[in-house]
Design an enzyme around this catalytic site. Structure first.
Site, PDB file in Angstrom:
ATOM      1  N   MET A 122       0.847  -1.138   0.034  1.00  0.00           N
ATOM      2  CA  MET A 122      -0.084   0.110   0.100  1.00  0.00           C
ATOM      3  C   MET A 122       0.989   1.232   0.000  1.00  0.00           C
ATOM      4  SD  MET A 122      -1.895   1.406   3.376  1.00  0.00           S
ATOM      5  CE  MET A 122      -3.548   0.445   3.263  1.00  0.00           C
ATOM      6  N   ASN A 123       0.584   2.254  -0.900  1.00  0.00           N
ATOM      7  CA  ASN A 123       0.949   3.505  -0.560  1.00  0.00           C
ATOM      8  C   ASN A 123      -0.016   4.574  -0.334  1.00  0.00           C
ATOM      9  OD1 ASN A 123       1.982   2.749  -3.522  1.00  0.00           O
ATOM     10  ND2 ASN A 123       1.516   5.126  -3.427  1.00  0.00           N
ATOM     11  N   ASP A 124      -0.123   5.622  -1.279  1.00  0.00           N
ATOM     12  CA  ASP A 124      -1.099   6.863  -0.793  1.00  0.00           C
ATOM     13  C   ASP A 124      -2.474   6.308  -0.614  1.00  0.00           C
ATOM     14  OD1 ASP A 124       1.243   7.672  -2.061  1.00  0.00           O
ATOM     15  OD2 ASP A 124       0.126   8.810  -3.733  1.00  0.00           O
ATOM     16  N   TRP A 144       6.139  -2.041  -4.288  1.00  0.00           N
ATOM     17  CA  TRP A 144       5.289  -1.326  -5.392  1.00  0.00           C
ATOM     18  C   TRP A 144       5.228  -2.241  -6.603  1.00  0.00           C
ATOM     19  CZ3 TRP A 144       5.270   1.075 -10.147  1.00  0.00           C
ATOM     20  CH2 TRP A 144       4.198   2.020 -10.145  1.00  0.00           C
TER      21      TRP A 144
HETATM   22  C1  FRU Z   1       2.959   9.389  -4.403  1.00  0.00           C
HETATM   23  C2  FRU Z   1       2.892   8.823  -5.544  1.00  0.00           C
HETATM   24  C3  FRU Z   1       1.793   9.564  -6.547  1.00  0.00           C
HETATM   25  C4  FRU Z   1       1.445   8.628  -7.785  1.00  0.00           C
HETATM   26  C5  FRU Z   1       1.501   7.259  -6.653  1.00  0.00           C
HETATM   27  C6  FRU Z   1       1.927   6.173  -7.335  1.00  0.00           C
HETATM   28  O1  FRU Z   1       3.477   8.676  -3.356  1.00  0.00           O
HETATM   29  O2  FRU Z   1       3.958   9.010  -6.326  1.00  0.00           O
HETATM   30  O3  FRU Z   1       2.098  10.750  -7.018  1.00  0.00           O
HETATM   31  O4  FRU Z   1       0.138   8.791  -8.227  1.00  0.00           O
HETATM   32  O5  FRU Z   1       2.166   7.428  -5.543  1.00  0.00           O
HETATM   33  O6  FRU Z   1       1.583   4.999  -6.732  1.00  0.00           O
END
Ligand code: FRU
Length: 489
Positions: free
Chosen positions: A60-62, A86
């Site tokens: 998970m990220n954003d 990722w």
């Molecule tokens: C920020 C980011 C966003 C992009 C997303 C990709 O952490 O780089 O700019 O949309 O993560 O996962």
């Protein structure tokens, strides 16, 4: 005649192949949910949070698409289910009645020819509309393209991508970095801001307007780096708070300055004023970091019942993620309620967090060198004499990660120290309460000082439950609560 017949056959073929692709997309969704259910059983739970949103499996990220819709909060997130690193981005999905108890929902968006990068949501009656960046690989330099896509849902579970995607194909200056739309409605119009950069690599945020979210008019540059504010502004947000406007963003490329900007990338905001007639944002207070901890990025907000809530990715790019060997990676901060006081955003844990208190574990003056042991999910209220030093060690009962929370009356700085020089610190002048409110989960710490004028979010990886030792020269008045689980295992 032959031409007409050929045209008809072609139309049938297109209809058939798009029906097939709809079917195969639906099939892929079903298979993904089965995969997630099976894979979940392999997860090592040692660092799994008990009350922070985390992916069921994988990366998970954003946080994305944070919205209050039909009486529930919905939170989506950048998600790669097939590995704990990722990968091609999906949108994971959770919902909550109160911002505290979260339920896992089926993955909302799967990548096709586009990866589903960050974005936001609007609620229109029973319909939820997602706006996200479709990121595609290209054959020519710079080998990627970013444009804006829509997806619709009438049940807030199943999302259909709009056939007319993309709705915003390119940035005004042709920069390929054109992502993370934050959309909102004002009066009868939709507005969206999108993160981008100038051709000489200065971060900027672009503002557009639309009647239907499908056809957009470019209005202006809402904000732009003067050269010292980074090369790219990701994940912008823009909202009114207590009579001012706040431009929140995640700039990449800020140079460290003393105690400031020590993370790989930053998150912060500019306070100013804005006029919907001229579309001009006039900055009044320079950029400030939202949170002073080690792990805080891509913060995003939503509004419900007159309150503004913020949450962020409680992690960071290009740092180790010790939980990835356990089958998952990444989590979201506690949701915080915002207010604006003395040109600073104050962040307080949402009120409903108090409902997680299970029982009081400690309620006493804890003397120097005294220790207390807890489970993995704890809330601490710590009161001290701020004219003397504070030094509170929090560590795993069975070893692993540790962190010191300190206060030095000489320099009046709060310090979060993960050892070996891994320190974040900032000056604090309490504007009201002097209490430190500390939320410990299986792999995180969030420290809210006073009224929330100084907050730190940092990952820590203790083994076993938590152990506290008062290493201060003064006794500390400590009240501790064991907290209940509020997210799926
Ligand atoms: C920020 C980011 C966003 C992009 C997303 C990709 O952490 O780089 O700019 O949309 O993560 O996962």
């Amino acid at each position: 005649m032959t031409l007409i017949r050929n045209g008809f056959i072609l139309l049938c073929l297109i209809a058939l192949s798009s029906a097939a692709s709809v079917d195969s997309y639906e099939e892929a969704k079903i298979q993904l949910e089965e995969y997630i259910q099976n894979k979940k059983t392999e997860i090592d739970p040692r660092y799994r949070p008990l009350y922070h949103v985390a992916p069921p499996v994988g990366w998970m990220n954003d946080p994305n698409g944070f919205i209050y819709h039909n009486g529930e909060f919905h939170l989506f997130y950048q998600y790669y289910p097939y590995d704990s690193v990722w990968g091609p981005m999906h949108w994971g999905h959770t919902s909550s009645p109160d911002l505290v108890n979260w339920k896992q929902l089926p993955t909302a968006l799967l990548p096709e020819e586009e990866m589903c990068f960050s974005g936001s949501a609007v609620s229109e009656g029973d319909t939820m509309i997602l706006m996200y960046t479709g990121r595609r690989d290209t054959d020519d330099e710079p080998f990627f393209n970013e444009s804006q896509y829509l997806a619709y849902s009438d049940d807030a579970i199943n999302f259909q991508k709009y056939e007319g995607n993309p709705v915003l194909a390119e940035s005004p200056n042709g920069s390929p970095d054109f992502r993370d739309p934050k959309v909102w409605k004002y009066s009868d119009d939709y507005y969206v801001i999108i993160g981008s950069k100038t051709l000489d690599n200065r971060g900027r945020v672009l503002l557009y307007k639309s009647k239907d979210m499908k056809s957009w008019e470019y209005l202006t540059v809402l904000g732009e780096s003067d050269g010292d504010m980074g090369y790219m502004w990701e994940c912008p947000d823009f909202f009114e708070l207590d009579g001012k406007f706040v431009l929140l963003m995640s700039p990449q490329g800020l140079e460290p300055q003393g105690d400031r900007y020590k993370n790989v990338y930053q998150n912060g905001y500019i306070i100013g004023s804005f006029n919907y007639d001229t579309n001009e944002f006039v900055p009044e207070v320079p950029f400030q970091e939202t949170d002073y901890g080690h792990d805080f990025y891509a913060a995003t907000t939503t509004e419900a019942n007159g309150k503004r809530y913020l949450l962020a990715w409680l992690s960071m790019w290009e740092v180790p993620h010790p939980e990835d060997t356990d089958g998952w990676a990444g989590k979201i901060t506690l949701p915080r309620e915002l207010s604006l006081v003395n040109n600073r955003i104050l962040m307080k844990p949402v009120e409903a967090m108090e409902n997680l208190r299970e029982n009081i574990a400690v309620d006493e003056n804890v003397g120097s060198d005294e220790e207390h042991e807890f489970g993995k999910a704890v809330e601490l209220l710590v009161d001290s004499d701020l004219e003397q030093k504070v030094d509170l060690l929090l560590e795993g009962r069975d070893g692993g990660g540790k962190v010191w929370l300190r206060w030095d009356p000489g320099v009046r700085k709060v310090v979060v120290d993960r050892g070996s020089g891994d320190i974040r610190q900032v000056e604090w002048s309490p504007i009201g309460s002097h209490t430190w409110r500390i939320f410990l989960d299986a792999s995180s710490l969030e420290l809210f000082c006073g009224e929330g004028e100084v907050v730190f979010s940092s990952r820590v990886f203790p083994l076993g439950g938590w152990k506290l030792t008062n290493q201060s020269p003064q006794p500390l008045r400590i009240k501790a609560f064991n907290l209940k689980r509020s997210v799926p295992e």
